[in-house]
Enzyme design. Sequence first.
Site, PDB file in Angstrom:
ATOM      1  N   ARG A  62       4.521 -11.243  10.334  1.00  0.00           N
ATOM      2  CA  ARG A  62       5.768 -11.102   9.571  1.00  0.00           C
ATOM      3  C   ARG A  62       6.957 -11.166  10.521  1.00  0.00           C
ATOM      4  O   ARG A  62       6.900 -10.638  11.625  1.00  0.00           O
ATOM      5  CB  ARG A  62       5.776  -9.759   8.852  1.00  0.00           C
ATOM      6  CG  ARG A  62       5.071  -9.815   7.526  1.00  0.00           C
ATOM      7  CD  ARG A  62       4.869  -8.474   6.923  1.00  0.00           C
ATOM      8  NE  ARG A  62       5.962  -7.538   7.148  1.00  0.00           N
ATOM      9  CZ  ARG A  62       5.944  -6.286   6.739  1.00  0.00           C
ATOM     10  NH1 ARG A  62       4.903  -5.822   6.076  1.00  0.00           N
ATOM     11  NH2 ARG A  62       6.948  -5.482   6.959  1.00  0.00           N
ATOM     12  N   LYS A 113      -0.762   1.728   5.879  1.00  0.00           N
ATOM     13  CA  LYS A 113      -0.727   1.876   4.411  1.00  0.00           C
ATOM     14  C   LYS A 113      -1.174   0.608   3.701  1.00  0.00           C
ATOM     15  O   LYS A 113      -1.808   0.699   2.662  1.00  0.00           O
ATOM     16  CB  LYS A 113       0.586   2.473   3.908  1.00  0.00           C
ATOM     17  CG  LYS A 113       1.765   1.587   3.818  1.00  0.00           C
ATOM     18  CD  LYS A 113       2.993   2.401   3.417  1.00  0.00           C
ATOM     19  CE  LYS A 113       4.264   1.844   3.997  1.00  0.00           C
ATOM     20  NZ  LYS A 113       4.618   0.499   3.597  1.00  0.00           N
ATOM     21  N   ARG A 136      11.037   5.289  -1.242  1.00  0.00           N
ATOM     22  CA  ARG A 136      11.402   5.374   0.173  1.00  0.00           C
ATOM     23  C   ARG A 136      12.438   6.484   0.391  1.00  0.00           C
ATOM     24  O   ARG A 136      12.714   6.839   1.530  1.00  0.00           O
ATOM     25  CB  ARG A 136      12.058   4.070   0.648  1.00  0.00           C
ATOM     26  CG  ARG A 136      11.128   2.913   0.879  1.00  0.00           C
ATOM     27  CD  ARG A 136      10.415   2.999   2.202  1.00  0.00           C
ATOM     28  NE  ARG A 136      10.467   1.811   3.030  1.00  0.00           N
ATOM     29  CZ  ARG A 136       9.668   0.748   2.912  1.00  0.00           C
ATOM     30  NH1 ARG A 136       8.759   0.707   1.976  1.00  0.00           N
ATOM     31  NH2 ARG A 136       9.766  -0.263   3.753  1.00  0.00           N
ATOM     32  N   ARG A 166      13.544   0.092  11.679  1.00  0.00           N
ATOM     33  CA  ARG A 166      12.744   0.546  10.530  1.00  0.00           C
ATOM     34  C   ARG A 166      12.291   1.985  10.718  1.00  0.00           C
ATOM     35  O   ARG A 166      12.236   2.760   9.769  1.00  0.00           O
ATOM     36  CB  ARG A 166      11.522  -0.364  10.324  1.00  0.00           C
ATOM     37  CG  ARG A 166      11.911  -1.674   9.664  1.00  0.00           C
ATOM     38  CD  ARG A 166      10.820  -2.694   9.773  1.00  0.00           C
ATOM     39  NE  ARG A 166       9.653  -2.368   8.979  1.00  0.00           N
ATOM     40  CZ  ARG A 166       8.437  -2.893   9.201  1.00  0.00           C
ATOM     41  NH1 ARG A 166       8.254  -3.720  10.196  1.00  0.00           N
ATOM     42  NH2 ARG A 166       7.446  -2.590   8.425  1.00  0.00           N
ATOM     43  N   ARG A 200       0.340  -6.779  14.495  1.00  0.00           N
ATOM     44  CA  ARG A 200      -0.053  -6.922  13.083  1.00  0.00           C
ATOM     45  C   ARG A 200      -0.034  -8.372  12.597  1.00  0.00           C
ATOM     46  O   ARG A 200       0.903  -9.126  12.827  1.00  0.00           O
ATOM     47  CB  ARG A 200       0.881  -6.086  12.204  1.00  0.00           C
ATOM     48  CG  ARG A 200       0.492  -6.136  10.754  1.00  0.00           C
ATOM     49  CD  ARG A 200       0.928  -4.940  10.035  1.00  0.00           C
ATOM     50  NE  ARG A 200       2.368  -4.955   9.802  1.00  0.00           N
ATOM     51  CZ  ARG A 200       2.993  -3.996   9.125  1.00  0.00           C
ATOM     52  NH1 ARG A 200       2.324  -2.977   8.660  1.00  0.00           N
ATOM     53  NH2 ARG A 200       4.288  -4.067   8.952  1.00  0.00           N
TER      54      ARG A 200
HETATM   55  P1  AMP Z   1       7.306  -2.976   3.832  1.00  0.00           P
HETATM   56  O1  AMP Z   1       6.516  -4.207   3.543  1.00  0.00           O
HETATM   57  O2  AMP Z   1       6.951  -1.824   2.924  1.00  0.00           O
HETATM   58  O3  AMP Z   1       7.302  -2.563   5.279  1.00  0.00           O
HETATM   59  O4  AMP Z   1       8.827  -3.348   3.487  1.00  0.00           O
HETATM   60  C1  AMP Z   1       9.516  -4.363   4.170  1.00  0.00           C
HETATM   61  C2  AMP Z   1      11.015  -4.254   3.901  1.00  0.00           C
HETATM   62  O5  AMP Z   1      11.236  -4.394   2.465  1.00  0.00           O
HETATM   63  C3  AMP Z   1      11.631  -2.912   4.254  1.00  0.00           C
HETATM   64  O6  AMP Z   1      12.003  -2.826   5.629  1.00  0.00           O
HETATM   65  C4  AMP Z   1      12.836  -2.881   3.305  1.00  0.00           C
HETATM   66  O7  AMP Z   1      13.854  -3.731   3.790  1.00  0.00           O
HETATM   67  C5  AMP Z   1      12.286  -3.519   2.037  1.00  0.00           C
HETATM   68  N1  AMP Z   1      11.689  -2.521   1.099  1.00  0.00           N
HETATM   69  C6  AMP Z   1      10.376  -2.365   0.755  1.00  0.00           C
HETATM   70  N2  AMP Z   1      10.196  -1.358  -0.123  1.00  0.00           N
HETATM   71  C7  AMP Z   1      11.435  -0.836  -0.340  1.00  0.00           C
HETATM   72  C8  AMP Z   1      11.933   0.239  -1.126  1.00  0.00           C
HETATM   73  N3  AMP Z   1      11.119   1.030  -1.858  1.00  0.00           N
HETATM   74  N4  AMP Z   1      13.273   0.473  -1.118  1.00  0.00           N
HETATM   75  C9  AMP Z   1      14.119  -0.309  -0.387  1.00  0.00           C
HETATM   76  N5  AMP Z   1      13.716  -1.330   0.397  1.00  0.00           N
HETATM   77  C10 AMP Z   1      12.385  -1.612   0.428  1.00  0.00           C
END
Ligand code: AMP
Length: 219
Positions: free
Chosen positions: A163, A14, A89, A174, A128
Amino acid sequence: MKSIIFIAPPAAGKGTQSKLVSDKYNLPHISTGDLLRNAVSDNSDISKQIKETMEKGNLVSDEIILALLEERLKQDDCNSGYILDGFPRNTNQAKEYELLLEKLHKDLGYVILLDLDKEIAKARIVGRLSCKNCGSVYNEFVEETKPKIKGICDKCNQELSKRSDDNEVTFEERYNTYLKETQPLIDYYENKGYLYRINSGISANYTFSEIERIIGSSK
Ligand code: AMP
């Protein structure tokens, strides 16, 4: 141009697809993960709590996410649409988002699910890499998104970084969170007839062409 919401398990591409669409259609790419990472760069207690939640692979509270998102969507560059990556989410966020859209006089746009098998997702996540300088995303194990020089960004020559939550243990967490929280969200949009589905296990080019087909055919 309408906005796009991407829903995807970890490593479905994404970030990569958001960047491709953002560059070609000139739409801001809003990643709630990035909004959070930027918001927690200080050493306050709340930042530490959020960082811990993210490192465990759990979701940060809806209230914090919505406040950060509202602030971002009010900026002028979001007036003609934007790409949402990582939000909503869960169904509560989707419902709260509808209220926010009403308040800001904006439309929902396209909801696109980038579907991916769990084992492919796991293999992808370990490789990644991303560029902190320009936001480009790479994968050292995927031929078409591998950096030309190991560890260096093709676009701006800065060093790439991994990361801290891109490891196997956090992946399992996750992925389980995704299944538990996000599957009901997928059902929610599917029942409303808003959901487009793409198999994103084939290639980044294939996924991008499918996205263009969707946004082209339903303009
Ligand atoms: P991502 O970069 O989208 O994989 O997000 C990394 C982490 O940020 C996730 O594992 C969550 O801990 C937090 N996070 C990102 N977007 C959300 C969301 N919409 N709601 C809650 N936590 C989020």
